[in-house]
Design an enzyme around this catalytic site. Structure first.
Site, mmCIF file in Angstrom:
data_model
loop_
_atom_site.group_PDB
_atom_site.id
_atom_site.type_symbol
_atom_site.label_atom_id
_atom_site.label_comp_id
_atom_site.label_asym_id
_atom_site.label_seq_id
_atom_site.Cartn_x
_atom_site.Cartn_y
_atom_site.Cartn_z
ATOM 1 N N TYR A 184 0.862 -1.177 0.000
ATOM 2 C CA TYR A 184 0.000 0.000 0.000
ATOM 3 C C TYR A 184 0.907 1.238 0.000
ATOM 4 O O TYR A 184 2.042 1.170 0.461
ATOM 5 C CB TYR A 184 -0.904 -0.051 1.251
ATOM 6 C CG TYR A 184 -1.932 1.047 1.292
ATOM 7 C CD1 TYR A 184 -3.060 0.986 0.482
ATOM 8 C CD2 TYR A 184 -1.774 2.142 2.138
ATOM 9 C CE1 TYR A 184 -3.998 2.008 0.511
ATOM 10 C CE2 TYR A 184 -2.715 3.163 2.170
ATOM 11 C CZ TYR A 184 -3.826 3.092 1.348
ATOM 12 O OH TYR A 184 -4.741 4.104 1.385
ATOM 13 N N ASN A 186 1.536 3.766 1.740
ATOM 14 C CA ASN A 186 2.249 4.269 2.924
ATOM 15 C C ASN A 186 3.341 3.314 3.409
ATOM 16 O O ASN A 186 4.065 3.617 4.345
ATOM 17 C CB ASN A 186 1.267 4.579 4.063
ATOM 18 C CG ASN A 186 0.621 3.337 4.651
ATOM 19 O OD1 ASN A 186 0.644 2.268 4.051
ATOM 20 N ND2 ASN A 186 0.032 3.475 5.819
ATOM 21 N N LYS A 187 3.474 2.156 2.765
ATOM 22 C CA LYS A 187 4.499 1.187 3.198
ATOM 23 C C LYS A 187 5.878 1.598 2.669
ATOM 24 O O LYS A 187 5.997 2.533 1.879
ATOM 25 C CB LYS A 187 4.145 -0.221 2.711
ATOM 26 C CG LYS A 187 2.714 -0.642 2.997
ATOM 27 C CD LYS A 187 2.528 -1.233 4.378
ATOM 28 C CE LYS A 187 1.042 -1.535 4.598
ATOM 29 N NZ LYS A 187 0.703 -2.195 5.818
ATOM 30 N N GLN A 188 6.903 0.859 3.074
ATOM 31 C CA GLN A 188 8.276 1.222 2.703
ATOM 32 C C GLN A 188 8.472 1.236 1.192
ATOM 33 O O GLN A 188 9.282 1.992 0.665
ATOM 34 C CB GLN A 188 9.272 0.249 3.344
ATOM 35 C CG GLN A 188 9.334 0.315 4.862
ATOM 36 C CD GLN A 188 8.381 -0.633 5.526
ATOM 37 O OE1 GLN A 188 7.278 -0.886 5.045
ATOM 38 N NE2 GLN A 188 8.807 -1.191 6.651
ATOM 39 N N MET A 189 7.784 0.354 0.489
ATOM 40 C CA MET A 189 7.768 0.372 -0.978
ATOM 41 C C MET A 189 6.332 0.102 -1.416
ATOM 42 O O MET A 189 5.571 -0.527 -0.685
ATOM 43 C CB MET A 189 8.734 -0.661 -1.574
ATOM 44 C CG MET A 189 8.519 -2.080 -1.102
ATOM 45 S SD MET A 189 9.468 -3.311 -2.028
ATOM 46 C CE MET A 189 8.488 -3.464 -3.529
#
Ligand SMILES: *Cc1c(COP(=O)(O)O)cnc(C)c1O
Length: 378
Positions: A184, A186-189
């Site tokens: 998603y 907002n995740k790191q990638m």
């Protein structure tokens, strides 16, 4: 300070570069928008990164966890041991199969599943253990796996917040029967929406490929359906985005490290607030930056004050057992999982993204200082 000239700071945000545009454009110029080579390249990149035999791309972290629960054979009336200090999806996927999440409380420092609490929760109906890597800190998988093996239970690791994290130097996901990453924005990638299951089990890999693709048989004959399946596929555009992000993953994580280090350094000078705890055994893959307030500081009052200055901040997590749907269905009450509840009451996720500037960190910290001083007291 230039603090008052700023208008606000975003809560999170993706970090996209030319390479992402290049690979997504490559898909757009070609004929194949789904079931194509980008998904295969993306899977290989993640499998190699984590050091696993198989990676299977899916449409989200949630659908990946659902397939892992299916592979573990979880069904009507079974129990899955997990924690209530998580995003709701990690428990919901157990309910999808009409089984029951059996919550155990978390370690008060890492907020991850406390291995010492697992065995007391095991019953003849227990079918799997599902730990979470909260905030990007890997859980104690060596201890969890040892208990799981003794009881012949599979471990499904919800590593949706922890791609690239390590515990004792071992990658998050690498010791699980299956682990799931989420992408998603907002995740790191990110892939927009998307997820990835990793496993070293050949049988599970084949099962995941069938289940995500309408239960088709291994021969992939187009209308040969051998089991109840789903459309949980990741499309080629998303996979192209993911591949570009995977190529840059070490860089993305390093940039998040830098922002986290800036926060931690600045927060050391403030009273009534603690930076995130990082175990000496852990290498963080910073997903969110979550602070804890001292009992005399009102987290909600601080949050309201920050909002007045365009600084979003969120309680993270709101415990799953206190979500209205879980209270209604299972009758949970406050007091059932005190460590989780204390964390839920005192934690606050601050704005955090790889592209956050030092000035933005200073802006947030300055308003935290003021909020704790004036409005944060109960
Ligand atoms: C993000 C996340 C998920 C689910 O990911 P989606 O891709 O949004 O479905 C599951 N568990 C945890 C702990 C997460 O943070």
């Amino acid at each position: 300070m230039t603090v008052e000239t700023r208008t606000g700071v975003p809560m999170s945000g993706p970090d996209l570069a030319e390479r992402e545009i290049e690979l997504v454009s490559q898909v757009l110029r070609g004929p194949t928008l789904s079931i194509g080579p980008m998904v295969e390249h993306f899977e290989r990149a993640i499998a190699d990164y984590v050091g696993m035999r198989h990676a299977v791309a899916v449409s989200s972290g949630t659908t990946g966890l659902h397939l892992a629960v299916l592979a573990a054979g979880v069904t009507d009336g079974d129990e899955v041991i997990t924690t209530p200090f998580s995003f709701v999806a990690s428990a919901n996927v157990v309910l999808y199969e009409r089984a029951r999440p059996v919550f155990v409380d978390v370690d008060p420092l890492t907020f991850n599943l406390d291995p010492n609490r697992i065995e007391a929760a095991i019953t003849p109906r227990t079918r799997a253990i599902l730990p979470i890597d909260a905030f990007g800190q890997a859980c104690d998988m060596p201890a969890i796996r040892e208990i799981a093996q003794r009881h012949q239970l599979p471990v499904i690791e919800d590593a949706c917040e922890a791609i690239g994290a390590r515990w004792d130097g071992v990658q998050a996901g690498a010791l699980a029967d299956a682990a799931v990453f989420a992408f998603y924005p907002n995740k790191q990638m990110t892939t927009g929406e998307g997820g990835m299951i990793v496993t070293n089990r050949d049988d599970w890999s084949e099962l995941f490929r069938s289940l995500r693709n309408q239960g088709r048989g291994p021969d992939t004959a187009w209308l040969n359906h051998v089991r109840l399946g789903y459309n949980y596929r990741l499309d080629e555009l998303s996979a192209a985005l993911g591949l570009a992000q995977a190529e840059r993953l070490d860089d993305l994580l390093a940039k998040r490290d830098r922002v986290a280090a800036l926060y931690t350094e600045r927060l050391r000078e403030l009273d009534g607030i603690e930076p995130p705890y990082v175990s000496p055994r852990a290498t963080m893959s910073w997903f969110v930056y979550v602070v804890r307030f001292a009992p005399e500081v009102s987290r909600n009052a601080v949050m309201a004050r920050l909002a007045e200055h365009g600084i979003p901040a969120r309680p993270y997590f709101v415990p799953i057992h206190l979500q209205p749907f879980y209270v209604e269905r299972f009758g949970y009450r406050r007091g059932d999982f005190p460590i989780t509840e204390r964390a839920g009451d005192t934690c606050l996720a601050l704005p955090f993204r790889s592209t956050q500037t030092e000035a933005e960190v200073d802006y947030v910290v300055e308003h935290l200082r003021r909020a704790i001083r004036d409005g944060g007291k109960c």
